[in-house]
Design an enzyme around this catalytic site. Structure first.
Site, short mmCIF file in Angstrom:
data_model
loop_
_atom_site.label_atom_id
_atom_site.label_comp_id
_atom_site.label_asym_id
_atom_site.label_seq_id
_atom_site.Cartn_x
_atom_site.Cartn_y
_atom_site.Cartn_z
N THR A 137 -7.38 9.09 5.64
CA THR A 137 -6.89 9.51 6.95
C THR A 137 -7.80 8.88 8.00
O THR A 137 -9.03 8.92 7.87
CB THR A 137 -6.85 11.04 7.12
OG1 THR A 137 -8.11 11.58 6.73
CG2 THR A 137 -5.75 11.68 6.31
N SER A 165 -10.13 5.10 4.98
CA SER A 165 -9.10 4.38 5.73
C SER A 165 -9.66 3.09 6.32
O SER A 165 -10.82 3.04 6.73
CB SER A 165 -8.59 5.28 6.86
OG SER A 165 -7.84 4.52 7.78
N GLN A 186 -8.75 1.93 1.56
CA GLN A 186 -7.34 1.76 1.94
C GLN A 186 -7.23 0.56 2.87
O GLN A 186 -7.97 0.44 3.84
CB GLN A 186 -6.83 3.02 2.64
CG GLN A 186 -5.41 2.90 3.17
CD GLN A 186 -5.35 2.38 4.59
OE1 GLN A 186 -6.23 2.68 5.39
NE2 GLN A 186 -4.33 1.59 4.91
N TYR A 188 -5.04 -1.92 5.40
CA TYR A 188 -3.93 -2.39 6.22
C TYR A 188 -4.10 -3.89 6.34
O TYR A 188 -5.20 -4.37 6.64
CB TYR A 188 -3.97 -1.76 7.62
CG TYR A 188 -3.46 -0.34 7.69
CD1 TYR A 188 -2.19 -0.02 7.23
CD2 TYR A 188 -4.23 0.67 8.24
CE1 TYR A 188 -1.71 1.29 7.32
CE2 TYR A 188 -3.76 1.97 8.33
CZ TYR A 188 -2.50 2.26 7.86
OH TYR A 188 -2.01 3.55 7.95
N THR A 214 -1.67 -0.09 1.61
CA THR A 214 -0.60 0.69 2.24
C THR A 214 0.56 -0.23 2.59
O THR A 214 0.39 -1.21 3.32
CB THR A 214 -1.15 1.41 3.49
OG1 THR A 214 -2.20 2.28 3.06
CG2 THR A 214 -0.07 2.23 4.19
N ARG A 223 5.85 8.75 16.26
CA ARG A 223 5.26 10.09 16.30
C ARG A 223 5.27 10.52 17.75
O ARG A 223 4.49 10.03 18.57
CB ARG A 223 3.85 10.05 15.73
CG ARG A 223 3.87 9.42 14.33
CD ARG A 223 2.52 8.99 13.88
NE ARG A 223 2.61 8.14 12.68
CZ ARG A 223 1.59 7.50 12.15
NH1 ARG A 223 0.39 7.58 12.71
NH2 ARG A 223 1.76 6.75 11.08
N LYS A 289 0.32 1.84 -2.28
CA LYS A 289 0.50 3.17 -1.69
C LYS A 289 1.71 3.17 -0.75
O LYS A 289 1.71 2.49 0.27
CB LYS A 289 -0.75 3.55 -0.89
CG LYS A 289 -0.64 4.87 -0.13
CD LYS A 289 -1.97 5.22 0.53
CE LYS A 289 -1.93 6.55 1.25
NZ LYS A 289 -1.26 6.50 2.56
N HIS A 313 3.46 8.57 3.48
CA HIS A 313 2.48 8.50 4.57
C HIS A 313 2.37 9.87 5.28
O HIS A 313 2.23 9.93 6.50
CB HIS A 313 2.90 7.40 5.57
CG HIS A 313 1.74 6.73 6.24
ND1 HIS A 313 1.43 5.40 6.07
CD2 HIS A 313 0.83 7.19 7.14
CE1 HIS A 313 0.38 5.09 6.82
NE2 HIS A 313 -0.01 6.16 7.47
N ASP A 344 0.89 11.60 -3.12
CA ASP A 344 0.38 12.44 -2.03
C ASP A 344 1.53 12.86 -1.14
O ASP A 344 2.63 12.35 -1.23
CB ASP A 344 -0.77 11.77 -1.26
CG ASP A 344 -0.37 10.65 -0.31
OD1 ASP A 344 0.82 10.54 0.05
OD2 ASP A 344 -1.26 9.88 0.10
C1 FNR Z 1 -2.73 9.43 7.38
N1 FNR Z 1 -2.34 8.56 6.37
C2 FNR Z 1 -2.90 7.31 6.31
N2 FNR Z 1 -2.54 6.47 5.32
C3 FNR Z 1 -3.08 5.26 5.22
O1 FNR Z 1 -2.75 4.52 4.31
N3 FNR Z 1 -4.03 4.85 6.12
C4 FNR Z 1 -4.44 5.63 7.14
O2 FNR Z 1 -5.29 5.26 7.93
C5 FNR Z 1 -3.85 6.91 7.27
N4 FNR Z 1 -4.20 7.75 8.28
C6 FNR Z 1 -3.66 9.00 8.34
C7 FNR Z 1 -4.08 9.86 9.34
C8 FNR Z 1 -3.59 11.16 9.36
C9 FNR Z 1 -4.07 12.09 10.43
C10 FNR Z 1 -2.66 11.59 8.40
C11 FNR Z 1 -2.16 13.00 8.40
C12 FNR Z 1 -2.24 10.73 7.43
C13 FNR Z 1 -1.47 9.03 5.28
C14 FNR Z 1 -2.34 9.69 4.21
O3 FNR Z 1 -3.07 8.71 3.51
C15 FNR Z 1 -1.48 10.43 3.18
O4 FNR Z 1 -0.48 9.61 2.70
C16 FNR Z 1 -0.89 11.73 3.74
O5 FNR Z 1 -1.76 12.33 4.65
C17 FNR Z 1 -0.58 12.69 2.62
O6 FNR Z 1 0.11 13.78 3.08
P1 FNR Z 1 -0.57 15.19 3.47
O7 FNR Z 1 -1.52 15.57 2.36
O8 FNR Z 1 -1.26 14.98 4.78
O9 FNR Z 1 0.61 16.08 3.57
#
Ligand code: FNR
Length: 427
Positions: A137, A165, A186, A188, A214, A223, A289, A313, A344
């Site tokens: 995250t 992240s 992770q 990008y 990702t 969002r 992912k 995500h 996830d």
């Molecule tokens: C994310 N997610 C995410 N995924 C990723 O590949 N790189 C990232 O930088 C982020 N950043 C991110 C920020 C926030 C605030 C959220 C809530 C989510 C997605 C994250 O890796 C994951 O897939 C989900 O958060 C899983 O779902 P839950 O557990 O939040 O319900």
């Protein structure tokens, strides 16, 4: 029940106003390890007693990971909380990620000796204490001054994986400096592939053990809270991994600053051939992912991926995709056991972990509970999230009649699909 309700009503923690410098902790160096139950470093200088007192109340009253969300909402500036909490557009998938778990029921087995339960497993050949890991995250220092450091330490203490992240507010080197621990990076993929190459090499050098690539973000999902708030990183925080590359900041935009950043920097041409390219620049195994269909699961296997993370995500990209727990079984079937499948999205209970494993996942990752717990009480909060998830999962195994992960089978659950006509599993 009334006592329970009454406790909740009375012990709701008071709102806390962090001074900006505390929340956004400008240029903070790595902080020393923090001991449970809560972090003295998270207290503001001016309001230490107040913050500590309210944290003490929280530590006592939080009984499941979801409760951290309300505490985070009270403590965080609106822009930060909304960024963490929101999903894409109508947030249908956001709700569904949770609700789909609640439609799966158990078929527990009884009179099995469950006096010892073994939750250990391995991921990509590395031993971990439980099949519960941490999703990437972004911007964790927006939740707490220690941000990714706190998460890294908590994951390491729990004997499980933290995924950092690309958009962390701490660099790969800084996170590595917190001490030993199994960490994934992770990725990008930026338009400038030299940037990607450099970053992957840095992660590898810093001891990261796998790449979570990702693949669901060629553009940022819509969002709406971030658009309304004109989301940008708070002053003093940067995308630390990109700081030296002139890509560490996002500009204020008319809508979400992050969406504009993604539109400018992220490579929309990314395709399966790039998984091969990535393999050519690193020896780290690659987890893809963001797979949610059987078709893509087969392509992931053919691309040489080391594993799949079934993810939408956290419902922040395409709205109206199914809950990940609903998509899991078709992905598992398509992967044919050739590579492990993780999940996830909406995992909040030990029972969720059990359900995912029963449907063929090799493990799960959690996202939001970590940032909400960070906001509430830093490292102690993340430790508590991992502890509660572990204990709930252990209890589910015991009550389900399973003493080790390989005991968990498809026959231990029944899904909506099963109820709607699929014959019950043969005993
Ligand atoms: C994310 N997610 C995410 N995924 C990723 O590949 N790189 C990232 O930088 C982020 N950043 C991110 C920020 C926030 C605030 C959220 C809530 C989510 C997605 C994250 O890796 C994951 O897939 C989900 O958060 C899983 O779902 P839950 O557990 O939040 O319900």
């Amino acid at each position: 029940v009334s006592l329970h309700l009454c406790l909740h009503a009375q012990q709701k923690p008071p709102p806390i106003c962090y001074p900006l410098a505390t929340i956004y902790h400008l240029h903070s160096p790595p902080l020393p390890p923090v001991r449970a139950p809560f972090s003295p470093a998270s207290s503001s200088k001016s309001g230490e007693g107040f913050v500590a007192a309210s944290q003490a109340i929280m530590a006592e009253t939080v009984t499941n990971v979801s409760e951290y969300q309300a505490i985070a909402k009270q403590k965080l500036p609106k822009m930060a909380y909304d960024y963490y909490a929101s999903g894409a557009e109508d947030e249908w998938t956001l709700k569904e990620n949770r609700e789909a778990f609640s439609r799966i029921l158990f078929r527990p087995r009884i009179l099995i000796d469950v006096s010892t339960i073994d939750m250990t497993t391995s991921v990509l050949g590395m031993k971990i204490s439980m099949p519960i890991m941490i999703s990437p995250t972004a911007f964790q220092k927006m939740a707490h001054p220690e941000g990714e450091y706190a998460t890294a330490r908590a994951a390491s203490a729990a004997g499980t994986v933290m995924t950092l992240s690309s958009w962390a507010t701490s660099s790969v080197e800084e996170v590595a400096s917190t001490g030993p621990g199994i960490r994934f990076f992770q990725l990008y993929v930026y338009k400038d592939r030299k940037v990607v190459e450099q970053l992957v090499r840095r992660a590898e050098k810093a001891g990261f053990k796998a790449i979570a690539l990702t693949v669901d973000t060629p553009r940022l999902g819509r969002r709406e809270a971030d658009i309304k708030n004109r989301f940008v990183l708070p002053p003093g925080l940067t995308l630390k991994n990109f700081e030296g590359l002139n890509l560490g900041t996002m500009d204020q935009a008319n809508d979400s600053g992050l969406a504009s950043y993604v539109a400018g920097q992220i490579d929309r041409t990314l395709s399966w051939k790039d998984v091969k390219w990535l393999q050519s620049i690193t020896t780290m195994p690659i987890l893809v992912k963001g797979v949610i269909t059987a078709e893509d699961a087969r392509l992931a296997v053919h691309s040489g991926a080391a594993g799949i993370i079934v993810s939408n995500h956290g419902a922040r990209q395409l709205d109206y995709v199914p809950a990940t727990i609903s998509a899991l079984e078709e992905v598992v079937t398509a992967a044919q056991g050739r590579i492990p499948v993780y999940l996830d999205g909406g995992v909040r209970r030990g029972t969720d972990v059990f359900k995912a494993l029963a449907l063929g996942a090799s493990g799960v990752f959690i996202g939001r509970p970590v940032v909400f717990a960070l906001a509430a009480e830093g490292e102690a909060g993340v430790r508590n999230v991992l502890r509660m998830m572990r204990e709930e999962f252990e209890l589910t195994m015991a009550l389900g009649g399973c003493t080790k992960l390989s005991d968990i089978t498809r026959n231990h659950i029944f899904t909506e699909g099963d109820r709607l006509g699929r014959p019950l599993p043969r005993m």
